[in-house]
Design a protein around this motif. Structure first.
Motif, PDB file in Angstrom:
ATOM      1  N   LEU A  87     -11.745  12.651   6.644  1.00 39.72           N
ATOM      2  CA  LEU A  87     -11.069  11.358   6.565  1.00 39.72           C
ATOM      3  C   LEU A  87      -9.727  11.391   7.299  1.00 39.72           C
ATOM      4  N   LEU A  88      -8.954  12.452   7.092  1.00 42.23           N
ATOM      5  CA  LEU A  88      -7.681  12.592   7.808  1.00 42.23           C
ATOM      6  C   LEU A  88      -7.919  12.716   9.305  1.00 42.23           C
ATOM      7  N   TRP A  89      -8.932  13.484   9.691  1.00 47.96           N
ATOM      8  CA  TRP A  89      -9.273  13.627  11.113  1.00 47.96           C
ATOM      9  C   TRP A  89      -9.610  12.258  11.711  1.00 47.96           C
ATOM     10  N   HIS A  90     -10.431  11.494  11.007  1.00 50.74           N
ATOM     11  CA  HIS A  90     -10.824  10.168  11.475  1.00 50.74           C
ATOM     12  C   HIS A  90      -9.612   9.244  11.596  1.00 50.74           C
ATOM     13  N   LEU A  91      -8.746   9.286  10.625  1.00 51.70           N
ATOM     14  CA  LEU A  91      -7.534   8.462  10.638  1.00 51.70           C
ATOM     15  C   LEU A  91      -6.695   8.766  11.877  1.00 51.70           C
ATOM     16  N   ARG A  92      -6.478  10.039  12.151  1.00 51.75           N
ATOM     17  CA  ARG A  92      -5.713  10.451  13.324  1.00 51.75           C
ATOM     18  C   ARG A  92      -6.452  10.107  14.620  1.00 51.75           C
ATOM     19  N   PHE A  93      -7.744  10.363  14.649  1.00 52.36           N
ATOM     20  CA  PHE A  93      -8.520  10.143  15.859  1.00 52.36           C
ATOM     21  C   PHE A  93      -8.574   8.665  16.235  1.00 52.36           C
ATOM     22  N   ALA A  94      -8.806   7.808  15.269  1.00 56.01           N
ATOM     23  CA  ALA A  94      -8.890   6.370  15.541  1.00 56.01           C
ATOM     24  C   ALA A  94      -7.543   5.823  16.006  1.00 56.01           C
ATOM     25  N   GLN A  95      -6.462   6.279  15.388  1.00 55.74           N
ATOM     26  CA  GLN A  95      -5.138   5.854  15.833  1.00 55.74           C
ATOM     27  C   GLN A  95      -4.893   6.305  17.276  1.00 55.74           C
ATOM     28  N   ARG A  96      -5.272   7.539  17.596  1.00 56.66           N
ATOM     29  CA  ARG A  96      -5.135   8.047  18.967  1.00 56.66           C
ATOM     30  C   ARG A  96      -5.996   7.247  19.931  1.00 56.66           C
ATOM     31  N   ASP A  97      -7.196   6.891  19.508  1.00 51.61           N
ATOM     32  CA  ASP A  97      -8.080   6.113  20.375  1.00 51.61           C
ATOM     33  C   ASP A  97      -7.455   4.758  20.713  1.00 51.61           C
ATOM     34  N   ILE A  98      -6.866   4.109  19.741  1.00 49.88           N
ATOM     35  CA  ILE A  98      -6.205   2.825  20.000  1.00 49.88           C
ATOM     36  C   ILE A  98      -5.003   3.032  20.913  1.00 49.88           C
ATOM     37  N   LEU A  99      -4.236   4.080  20.676  1.00 51.17           N
ATOM     38  CA  LEU A  99      -3.106   4.393  21.554  1.00 51.17           C
ATOM     39  C   LEU A  99      -3.594   4.625  22.981  1.00 51.17           C
ATOM     40  N   ASN A 100      -4.653   5.391  23.137  1.00 50.05           N
ATOM     41  CA  ASN A 100      -5.213   5.624  24.472  1.00 50.05           C
ATOM     42  C   ASN A 100      -5.687   4.315  25.103  1.00 50.05           C
ATOM     43  N   PHE A 101      -6.313   3.467  24.319  1.00 42.80           N
ATOM     44  CA  PHE A 101      -6.820   2.193  24.817  1.00 42.80           C
ATOM     45  C   PHE A 101      -5.695   1.320  25.381  1.00 42.80           C
ATOM     46  N   ILE A 102      -4.550   1.301  24.706  1.00 44.05           N
ATOM     47  CA  ILE A 102      -3.491   0.390  25.147  1.00 44.05           C
ATOM     48  C   ILE A 102      -2.593   0.967  26.231  1.00 44.05           C
ATOM     49  N   ARG A 103      -2.637   2.271  26.451  1.00 49.57           N
ATOM     50  CA  ARG A 103      -1.693   2.817  27.436  1.00 49.57           C
ATOM     51  C   ARG A 103      -2.309   3.600  28.594  1.00 49.57           C
ATOM     52  N   ASP A 104      -3.571   3.977  28.497  1.00 48.86           N
ATOM     53  CA  ASP A 104      -4.154   4.835  29.526  1.00 48.86           C
ATOM     54  C   ASP A 104      -5.069   4.044  30.453  1.00 48.86           C
TER      55      ASP A 104
ATOM     56  N   ALA B 100      -3.917   1.697   6.731  1.00 49.51           N
ATOM     57  CA  ALA B 100      -3.774   1.367   5.306  1.00 49.51           C
ATOM     58  C   ALA B 100      -5.100   1.558   4.574  1.00 49.51           C
ATOM     59  N   TYR B 101      -6.181   1.138   5.191  1.00 44.97           N
ATOM     60  CA  TYR B 101      -7.503   1.271   4.577  1.00 44.97           C
ATOM     61  C   TYR B 101      -7.830   2.733   4.286  1.00 44.97           C
ATOM     62  N   HIS B 102      -7.672   3.581   5.294  1.00 46.06           N
ATOM     63  CA  HIS B 102      -8.059   4.976   5.113  1.00 46.06           C
ATOM     64  C   HIS B 102      -7.033   5.778   4.328  1.00 46.06           C
TER      65      HIS B 102
ATOM     66  N   HIS C 225       0.840  -1.190   0.000  1.00 48.53           N
ATOM     67  CA  HIS C 225       0.000   0.000   0.000  1.00 48.53           C
ATOM     68  C   HIS C 225       0.880   1.247   0.000  1.00 48.53           C
ATOM     69  N   ILE C 226       0.268   2.359  -0.281  1.00 50.70           N
ATOM     70  CA  ILE C 226       0.956   3.646  -0.312  1.00 50.70           C
ATOM     71  C   ILE C 226       1.068   4.183   1.122  1.00 50.70           C
ATOM     72  N   THR C 227       2.052   5.021   1.355  1.00 53.99           N
ATOM     73  CA  THR C 227       2.192   5.617   2.690  1.00 53.99           C
ATOM     74  C   THR C 227       1.380   6.919   2.768  1.00 53.99           C
ATOM     75  N   LEU C 228       1.069   7.320   3.985  1.00 52.35           N
ATOM     76  CA  LEU C 228       0.356   8.575   4.179  1.00 52.35           C
ATOM     77  C   LEU C 228       1.182   9.742   3.640  1.00 52.35           C
ATOM     78  N   ASP C 229       2.484   9.738   3.880  1.00 58.36           N
ATOM     79  CA  ASP C 229       3.322  10.826   3.380  1.00 58.36           C
ATOM     80  C   ASP C 229       3.246  10.928   1.855  1.00 58.36           C
ATOM     81  N   ASP C 230       3.199   9.778   1.173  1.00 61.55           N
ATOM     82  CA  ASP C 230       3.077   9.801  -0.284  1.00 61.55           C
ATOM     83  C   ASP C 230       1.753  10.434  -0.711  1.00 61.55           C
ATOM     84  N   VAL C 231       0.684  10.115  -0.006  1.00 61.49           N
ATOM     85  CA  VAL C 231      -0.629  10.669  -0.342  1.00 61.49           C
ATOM     86  C   VAL C 231      -0.673  12.165  -0.058  1.00 61.49           C
ATOM     87  N   LEU C 232      -0.053  12.584   1.018  1.00 65.24           N
ATOM     88  CA  LEU C 232      -0.118  13.994   1.410  1.00 65.24           C
ATOM     89  C   LEU C 232       0.697  14.904   0.506  1.00 65.24           C
ATOM     90  N   THR C 233       1.708  14.353  -0.153  1.00 69.79           N
ATOM     91  CA  THR C 233       2.528  15.158  -1.056  1.00 69.79           C
ATOM     92  C   THR C 233       1.669  15.690  -2.198  1.00 69.79           C
TER      93      THR C 233
END
Length: 159
Positions: A56-73, A145-147, A27-35
């Motif tokens: 879509l970008l907000w959701h991508l960031r938010f969901a990743q943060r939610d998983i990070l919060n789930f595993i560490r907080d 990767a999906y988003h 799959h393509i990287t986010l940095d490649d898409v953002l360029t």
């Protein structure tokens, strides 16, 4: 030339996970898409899509943060799906950059956890019922990767 992996299976698995989270695999990287992303069009909804590039970008960031919060907080609170996971608002170019920066910071925090030898990838995360560290890292990689693919398609539609 084949990549050499450590004899230790745990180290090899961590290297594979890191690559899945940070490199172009199948799959393509986010940095490649953002360029070259057309920032003047980040709030447009095209061809009947239910979200804009900003959402879509907000959701991508938010969901990743939610998983990070789930595993560490310890004080993690489950959110309501789907309402809490989609912004339903426009964003500015400054907001766009802020989402990118926050995404990268959270990914760095996830990678730091992945590097930790104290984390058993097959152990259940502190807030989990049966969710292991491995599952959560794979979930982030899969969701991202999906988003990112959706953002790549949306970029083509906007150009």
């Amino acid at each position: 030339m084949p990549t050499e992996f450590p004899a230790n299976a745990d180290d090899a698995l961590r290297q594979h996970l890191r690559a899945l989270l940070t490199e172009a695999q199948a799959h393509i990287t986010l940095d490649d898409v953002l360029t070259g992303f057309p920032l003047e069009r980040i709030n447009e909804r095209v061809h009947g899509l239910p979200y804009s590039a900003f959402e879509l970008l907000w959701h991508l960031r938010f969901a990743q943060r939610d998983i990070l919060n789930f595993i560490r907080d310890d004080a993690y609170t489950h959110l309501n799906w789907p309402d809490d996971y989609w912004p339903h608002r426009d964003g500015s170019a400054q907001d766009w950059q802020g989402e990118i920066q926050a995404f990268r910071q959270d990914l760095a925090a996830l990678l730091e956890l992945l590097r930790s030898p104290d984390i058993d990838l097959f152990a259940v995360v502190p807030n989990g019922k049966d969710q292991t560290w491995l599952r959560e890292f794979l979930l982030v990689a899969d969701h991202n990767a999906y988003h990112v693919g959706q953002l790549a398609l949306l970029k083509r539609l906007l150009d």
